[in-house]
Every structure is written in C-alpha cells, then in structure tokens.
Enzyme design. Structure first.
Site, PDB file in Angstrom:
ATOM      1  N   HIS A 164      30.231  45.305  35.600  1.00 27.84           N
ATOM      2  CA  HIS A 164      29.681  43.887  35.800  1.00 27.84           C
ATOM      3  C   HIS A 164      30.266  43.022  36.996  1.00 27.84           C
ATOM      4  CE1 HIS A 164      29.051  44.269  31.328  1.00 27.84           C
ATOM      5  NE2 HIS A 164      28.026  44.609  31.699  1.00 27.84           N
ATOM      6  N   HIS A 167      36.805  46.684  32.180  1.00 30.39           N
ATOM      7  CA  HIS A 167      36.079  45.347  32.438  1.00 30.39           C
ATOM      8  C   HIS A 167      37.100  44.188  32.457  1.00 30.39           C
ATOM      9  CE1 HIS A 167      31.899  46.553  31.387  1.00 30.39           C
ATOM     10  NE2 HIS A 167      32.439  47.754  31.018  1.00 30.39           N
ATOM     11  N   TYR A 178      36.791  39.570  30.557  1.00 32.15           N
ATOM     12  CA  TYR A 178      38.082  39.435  30.271  1.00 32.15           C
ATOM     13  C   TYR A 178      38.483  39.215  28.989  1.00 32.15           C
ATOM     14  CZ  TYR A 178      36.295  34.664  29.677  1.00 32.15           C
ATOM     15  OH  TYR A 178      35.257  33.534  29.300  1.00 32.15           O
ATOM     16  N   ARG A 222      30.711  40.322  38.235  1.00 31.59           N
ATOM     17  CA  ARG A 222      31.817  39.188  38.504  1.00 31.59           C
ATOM     18  C   ARG A 222      33.189  39.556  37.875  1.00 31.59           C
ATOM     19  NH1 ARG A 222      28.554  35.628  34.084  1.00 31.59           N
ATOM     20  NH2 ARG A 222      28.911  36.772  32.124  1.00 31.59           N
ATOM     21  N   GLU A 237      39.402  45.892  28.294  1.00 32.62           N
ATOM     22  CA  GLU A 237      38.818  44.355  28.965  1.00 32.62           C
ATOM     23  C   GLU A 237      40.204  43.656  29.236  1.00 32.62           C
ATOM     24  OE1 GLU A 237      35.938  42.691  29.006  1.00 32.62           O
ATOM     25  OE2 GLU A 237      34.531  43.641  27.672  1.00 32.62           O
TER      26      GLU A 237
END
Length: 448
Positions: A184, A321, A323, A186, A399
């Site tokens: 992803h 990833h 968060y 961002r 994450e």
C-alpha cells in the site's frame, strides 16, 4: 445484531471510500488545514458510524471495534466538532506533518553520498523512489558473490518490481524467506524496515556475524521492497495518502476512480465473501474485476509459484505494512477458520512480539493472532494465498508502527527505531523456522 452491524458498516464504508478517492486531478493534493482524529467507538460503534456517515470522511483504519481514525478537511471541521464525539487529535495540521516529513527527506538527501549503503543516516529520513532503487543496487554491488538483482515483472506504468536475492555458503537453492514491502503506497515505513533487515543480513554476513551467516547459510532470501511502485511514486508526487496501484478504472466506471488494492487481488479467497474487499472501483479496498487482474499481482503470483516449486519451497513469507502494530497469520478471509499450523504461528508471534517489546526503551507492543479474528476480514490477501497456494510454512502480515499517534504519516525520527525493533524480531523468528513446536524441547519453550 452481527448481521445488522456488518450490513451497516459495509454500506457506510463503501460510501466513505467512494468520496475519499474521487475525483482527483493530477495536481499535487494539499492537506493543509486537514486534521486527523481518533474517535472512540467501542459500545457506541453503531451510533458513531451513523454520525460520521453524514460527513463522508476518509477512514484510515478498519479495526473499528475500539476506535476509528478519520481525516477531516477544513470545510467539515465545524460539522465534525458539532457531532460531540469522544476523540483525540493525531495530526493538528496534516499538511504541516507531510511537509515536515518531506522537507527532512530532501535535507538528508543532500548529505548522502552515492554509496548510500555505507551511510547509516539513510534510516533517518524518507527517500525518493529512484534513491531506493539505487540503495538496493548498492547493496548488490557490495555483495556480488552472494546476491543477484531480481524482478517479478512490471507495474501498470511499466516500473520494474525489483528485488534482491541473497544466499550464503553453498550457493542458492535452499528453503526460501520471501518479503514483500510497500504493498500500500502510503505506508512509507515499510520500505526502510525491509531495507534495514536486508542491510543487516548483508553487512553481518560480510563482517562475520554468526547470526547473519547462520540465516543466509540456511535460507535463500527473496526481498521485494516495493511491490506497488506506481502507487508509491504517486504518493510522493501527487497524493501522500494514496493506497492502491494506478490501474485505470474498468469500462463504464467513474473515470476518476483509479487503482486496485493489490492486497485484495490474490486468487485464493478472492471472492470468498462480501466483507473482505469492495467491488466499488472508487473504494480504497477495490479488489478488481477478477482475481489477479493487476500486472503487479500476476508477476508476484508467478514468482510465488516458482518458489513453491523450487527444491526448498517457501519457509517464511512476510507482507510488510503499517500501521497498528500487529503480527497476523492466516486466515484473513474467514474469522472462524483456523489453520492446522496456527499453534506454531501463534507461539512464534508471541516470542517475536516479546522480543520487539524488550528490544528498546520504546517498549513497542505488537498484538498477534489469526488475521480475520484478530483484526478484520480480508479477502484476496497475500498471506492467505502464499500459505494456501504457495505452500509457505510460516505466513504473516506485520503491521508496523504506530498504534495511532501518527498513523501513516510516521515522523522520520521513528524510522530507525521501527527498523531496529523489526530486525530484533526477525532474528527470533528466523531462528524458529525449523523448530519442532510443543515437544517439550528447544527455544519454543520460552512461550508461556
């Protein structure tokens, strides 16, 4: 009640997501004056979602049972405050946070020499995509006898999905450790974390570290820091909060709704239910028209199947990833389906989480468990596919930082800490890959 919640949340999420990514010009998108709030949900979840639905705000997180993180533009701030929700501020001015992040990166870039791998200040700032490409080339140049530049294919816009293959004594051909980063766009912290781990393996092996030499002598590492390069570049040039790839919308759809979510596009479980992804091309979790209909995913899947069929197979897969600070194992597509390996996955994740927590004064804490039951439902997700189709012995989503102070716009001064703690965790994880669990012997006994 469960069906009511699912129906309501799916409806609201689709509407909010459609507003969040439509329509966007190619001019740089400024978030000056935008605020980000964490809103408490818990027992008021339905009420909170109903109130927020009237404002069509972008939501940063999907684990909404306890809270929801929302981006509020200046023209909706008064209306948001009038809702009287219990919340705290994550970003007082999101535009300022993004500018500070980028300004620091440009300043540090001027201080870095060409041989960037020899300069540890690389991990004090974020960097342009071209510099990331050069960083891995430099790593390869510093480890020529034990590495090769690899590619899984190209992106929608023709960028190479590059990676690095590392091996130790005896040459390649051992069981595989596979890392994917920046799925992803961002989630900027993912790439430097992956780069830091790669650097520790390379430098440690060259310098005679028993730890790094042991890992590279046992396993082949295939490391892809950017599986969504187009999205990442777009997040740097145009929209810092862009998530998906940059694939044009399907025929007949809103012409502004670009992108598919690469992590909802894998073949396994792609159409298992309606909760784990969206069929709306404007949604942040749009799964595509068909399984594996993104060029990025097609190349990655071919690579996974090739590794599966190699002599050692895939020992470990990690999808990096941010968060939220989670260590998540399959299954994501079904909250009540538990894989036979769940016991050893959970025991391993427990030790990794404990090691990360104890590795620094930050005491960073990671929650762990099966993805669907621990966090939320995801269909067509990489860890499910690489386990079920790719035959991975261990398969995780990790994450990274944080748990809600900054979210996707993590300050540069946290990069090094985020990377160092993950290297500490990986040393434990990699040491457990050949462990026999629950036999009363070995390092897994540390799990209590």
């Amino acid at each position: 009640m469960r069906l009511l919640l699912v129906s309501l949340l799916a409806s609201l999420a689709t509407g909010a997501a459609a507003v969040a990514v439509s329509p966007r010009s190619e001019e740089h998108i400024s978030y000056h004056g935008y605020k980000v709030f964490r809103v408490r949900t818990q027992e008021k979840l339905v009420s909170v979602q109903r109130k927020l639905s009237s404002l069509s705000l972008e939501e940063w997180n999907h684990d909404i049972d306890r809270h929801v993180d929302v981006v509020v533009p200046p023209d909706r701030l008064a209306a948001f405050e009038a809702l009287g929700l219990e919340c705290h501020t994550m970003h007082e001015n999101l535009g300022d946070s993004i500018l500070a992040e980028s300004a620091y990166s440009k300043k540090k870039h001027l201080l870095l020499g060409k041989r960037q791998t020899a300069n540890s200040s690389w991990f004090d700032s974020y960097h342009d995509y071209a510099d990331h490409v050069q960083y891995f080339n430099d790593l390869h140049d510093s480890f020529l006898s034990n590495s090769e530049i690899i590619s899984s294919g190209t992106s929608v816009e023709g960028r190479d999905i590059y990676g690095l293959h590392l091996w130790g004594a005896g040459g390649p051909g051992k069981p595989v450790v596979l890392y994917h980063g920046t799925v992803h766009a961002r989630e900027w912290i993912a790439a430097p974390v992956v780069e830091y781990i790669t650097t520790q393996l390379v430098d440690g092996y060259r310098d005679g570290s028993n730890v790094s030499q042991s890992f590279l002598n046992q396993y082949d590492f295939y490391i892809f820091p950017f599986v969504n390069p187009d999205g990442f570049v777009y997040s740097q040039t145009t929209d810092r909060l862009w998530r998906k790839n940059r694939q044009p919308p399907p025929a007949g759809a809103n012409s502004t709704c670009f992108g598919r979510d690469i992590n909802r596009n894998w073949e396994f479980g792609w159409d298992a239910n309606t909760r784990g992804a969206s069929t709306n091309p404007c949604s942040q979790t749009y799964k595509g028209e068909a399984a594996s209909d993104t060029p990025e995913n097609q190349g990655l899947d071919r690579f996974v199947r090739k590794l599966r069929d190699s002599p050692g197979g895939i020992k470990l897969f990690i999808d990096w990833h941010s968060y939220g600070q989670y260590i998540l194992s399959p299954y994501g597509y079904n909250e009540t389906l538990y894989a036979p390996e769940l016991g050893k996955w959970t025991a391993t994740a427990s030790l990794v989480s404990e090691t990360i927590r104890d590795s620094s004064s930050d005491r960073t804490t990671f929650t762990f468990g099966p993805s669907g039951a621990t966090l939320y439902t995801t269909t067509g997700a990489a860890p499910d596919h690489v386990y079920a189709v790719g035959g991975a012995d261990f398969s995780y989503t990790i994450e990274g930082r944080d748990t809600g102070d900054f979210g996707f716009v993590l300050p540069p001064d946290q990069i090094r800490g985020a990377a160092e703690e993950q290297w500490a965790g990986q040393q434990v994880l990699l040491s457990l890959l050949d462990e026999t669990f629950f036999d009363g012997e070995g390092p897994a006994l540390a799990v209590t």
